[in-house]
Motif scaffolding. Sequence first.
Motif, PDB file in Angstrom:
ATOM      1  N   SER A 133       3.622   5.835  -5.413  1.00 22.88           N
ATOM      2  CA  SER A 133       3.591   5.854  -6.878  1.00 22.88           C
ATOM      3  C   SER A 133       2.478   6.734  -7.422  1.00 22.88           C
ATOM      4  CB  SER A 133       3.413   4.431  -7.426  1.00 22.88           C
ATOM      5  OG  SER A 133       4.422   3.580  -6.943  1.00 22.88           O
ATOM      6  N   GLY A 134       1.612   7.223  -6.534  1.00 23.84           N
ATOM      7  CA  GLY A 134       0.579   8.146  -6.966  1.00 23.84           C
ATOM      8  C   GLY A 134      -0.811   7.554  -7.129  1.00 23.84           C
ATOM      9  N   LEU A 135      -1.020   6.303  -6.686  1.00 18.25           N
ATOM     10  CA  LEU A 135      -2.367   5.739  -6.790  1.00 18.25           C
ATOM     11  C   LEU A 135      -3.312   6.455  -5.823  1.00 18.25           C
ATOM     12  CD1 LEU A 135      -1.760   1.914  -7.263  1.00 18.25           C
ATOM     13  CD2 LEU A 135      -2.085   3.713  -8.945  1.00 18.25           C
ATOM     14  N   PRO A 174      -2.898   7.813   4.018  1.00 16.23           N
ATOM     15  CA  PRO A 174      -3.237   9.235   4.178  1.00 16.23           C
ATOM     16  C   PRO A 174      -4.693   9.465   3.785  1.00 16.23           C
ATOM     17  CG  PRO A 174      -1.461   8.913   2.550  1.00 16.23           C
ATOM     18  CD  PRO A 174      -1.900   7.573   2.974  1.00 16.23           C
ATOM     19  N   LYS A 175      -5.287  10.529   4.341  1.00 17.53           N
ATOM     20  CA  LYS A 175      -6.735  10.673   4.163  1.00 17.53           C
ATOM     21  C   LYS A 175      -7.140  10.958   2.719  1.00 17.53           C
ATOM     22  CE  LYS A 175      -7.082  15.484   5.878  1.00 17.53           C
ATOM     23  NZ  LYS A 175      -6.548  16.024   4.631  1.00 17.53           N
ATOM     24  N   GLU A 176      -6.190  11.361   1.869  1.00 19.02           N
ATOM     25  CA  GLU A 176      -6.566  11.631   0.478  1.00 19.02           C
ATOM     26  C   GLU A 176      -6.620  10.356  -0.369  1.00 19.02           C
ATOM     27  OE1 GLU A 176      -4.040  12.875   2.076  1.00 19.02           O
ATOM     28  OE2 GLU A 176      -2.163  12.682   0.976  1.00 19.02           O
ATOM     29  N   ALA A 202       0.846  -1.203   0.000  1.00 17.39           N
ATOM     30  CA  ALA A 202       0.000   0.000   0.000  1.00 17.39           C
ATOM     31  C   ALA A 202       0.882   1.255   0.000  1.00 17.39           C
ATOM     32  CB  ALA A 202      -0.934  -0.003   1.211  1.00 17.39           C
ATOM     33  N   ASP A 203       1.930   1.260   0.825  1.00 12.10           N
ATOM     34  CA  ASP A 203       2.832   2.419   0.878  1.00 12.10           C
ATOM     35  C   ASP A 203       3.455   2.690  -0.495  1.00 12.10           C
ATOM     36  OD1 ASP A 203       2.259   2.537   3.563  1.00 12.10           O
ATOM     37  OD2 ASP A 203       4.124   1.572   4.218  1.00 12.10           O
ATOM     38  N   PRO A 246     -13.476  13.205  -2.396  1.00 13.52           N
ATOM     39  CA  PRO A 246     -12.699  12.969  -1.177  1.00 13.52           C
ATOM     40  C   PRO A 246     -13.301  13.664   0.040  1.00 13.52           C
ATOM     41  CG  PRO A 246     -11.504  14.410  -2.689  1.00 13.52           C
ATOM     42  CD  PRO A 246     -12.681  13.871  -3.435  1.00 13.52           C
ATOM     43  N   ARG A 247     -13.862  14.833  -0.160  1.00 13.62           N
ATOM     44  CA  ARG A 247     -14.396  15.562   0.989  1.00 13.62           C
ATOM     45  C   ARG A 247     -15.601  14.823   1.577  1.00 13.62           C
ATOM     46  NH1 ARG A 247     -17.777  19.251   2.292  1.00 13.62           N
ATOM     47  NH2 ARG A 247     -18.681  19.225   0.219  1.00 13.62           N
ATOM     48  N   LEU A 248     -16.455  14.306   0.692  1.00 16.03           N
ATOM     49  CA  LEU A 248     -17.617  13.534   1.148  1.00 16.03           C
ATOM     50  C   LEU A 248     -17.184  12.303   1.932  1.00 16.03           C
ATOM     51  CD1 LEU A 248     -20.339  13.286  -1.614  1.00 16.03           C
ATOM     52  CD2 LEU A 248     -20.468  14.312   0.649  1.00 16.03           C
TER      53      LEU A 248
END
Lengths: 213, 213
Positions: A165-167, A181-183, A159-160, B205-207
Amino acid sequence: MAKVPSAAISRLVTYLRILEDLEARGVNRTSSEQLSEEAQVTAFQVRKDLSYFGSYGTRGVGYTVPVLRRELQQILGLNRRWGLCIVGMGRLGQALADYPGFDEHFDLRGFFDIDPAKHGLSFRGVAVEALEHLPRAVAERRIEVGLIAVPADSAQSVADRMIDSGLRGILNFAPVVLEVPKEVAVENVDFLAGLSRLSFFILNPRLREEMIG
Amino acid sequence: MAKVPSAAISRLVTYLRILEDLEARGVNRTSSEQLSEEAQVTAFQVRKDLSYFGSYGTRGVGYTVPVLRRELQQILGLNRRWGLCIVGMGRLGQALADYPGFDEHFDLRGFFDIDPAKHGLSFRGVAVEALEHLPRAVAERRIEVGLIAVPADSAQSVADRMIDSGLRGILNFAPVVLEVPKEVAVENVDFLAGLSRLSFFILNPRLREEMIG
């Protein structure tokens, strides 16, 4: 927008499938009652789920099937094509690579494994590669979502690497809770949870029949 | 009992895992706030989900971890052992048969395939058998739940044979909606739905961050 329950998104996916099926059968009009029956939820639930995203249908007239189908596709982001890759080409990864059910919205563009013995294989015309190739493949082939099909103890490190890699999304088949991360969006394919639900429903058949949502 | 939303059962499974984890770490007390944080739902949701099944915890004191863990196991029927079988021993069936994450509540007792070439294989000390052996195996080995890992076009006929053999629950990996009598419980492991949810969450993402439930 009102806070949307996560389960509503799952139901939208179900409604979309029902609409696609109706459309394939040449049905042009439907109602929240018909959708609710096929989705096994209440008609109120159908209307409420749709109401989070806009105003659909006409009171007393219902919905035009192809119109609502297109609107749901757009809400879900399924009016575009997503590039996918699989990391972990053991039996599960191979079964996924050969899975015939991917529709036109999901395009497998890369297969990765740390085991050089796997690098000779190819699926859908794409060769299995070393995991080191992931960042370049993601950039060059516009891969956006990664499927993790490695054992639990390497899932977090995969996952890291996916995230580095930008997924932007991960579908995780490993029985482990990933920290991301939350994004980054993560969905877990968790069949042990399915077995636990079965256990409950076998023991509580009456509750299952009455169940809402 | 009040009508229980189906999603509440999934959340109970999540709470149980959190409690098992707390217990393994030697934690003896918890609260709906702690559970809600780890499960990413509201504390009100935790208390409401538990309230369907009885009165748990003490106001201002919270829950005793091993007690609530046992109570959730009992609600979910996970204070017993379930006999499982897999039909379809292709790559997916084999990956499932070797899956290390089955806990003590789920016991794989039979593997079946129509392809004689598969009948030489064995998993967990159990040989793969002809599908004709299913009814006898179900009766003799107290198999209660069947995992369907065959292609979509044979999934319904496998489900029919499972039901005729007396299975009470089906975990379906095939991308098809099974028709079963109402006394049989079905759960679908549907990773395309997971991909569709990812599609939505990547675009919103915000939702996702604000999401409840």
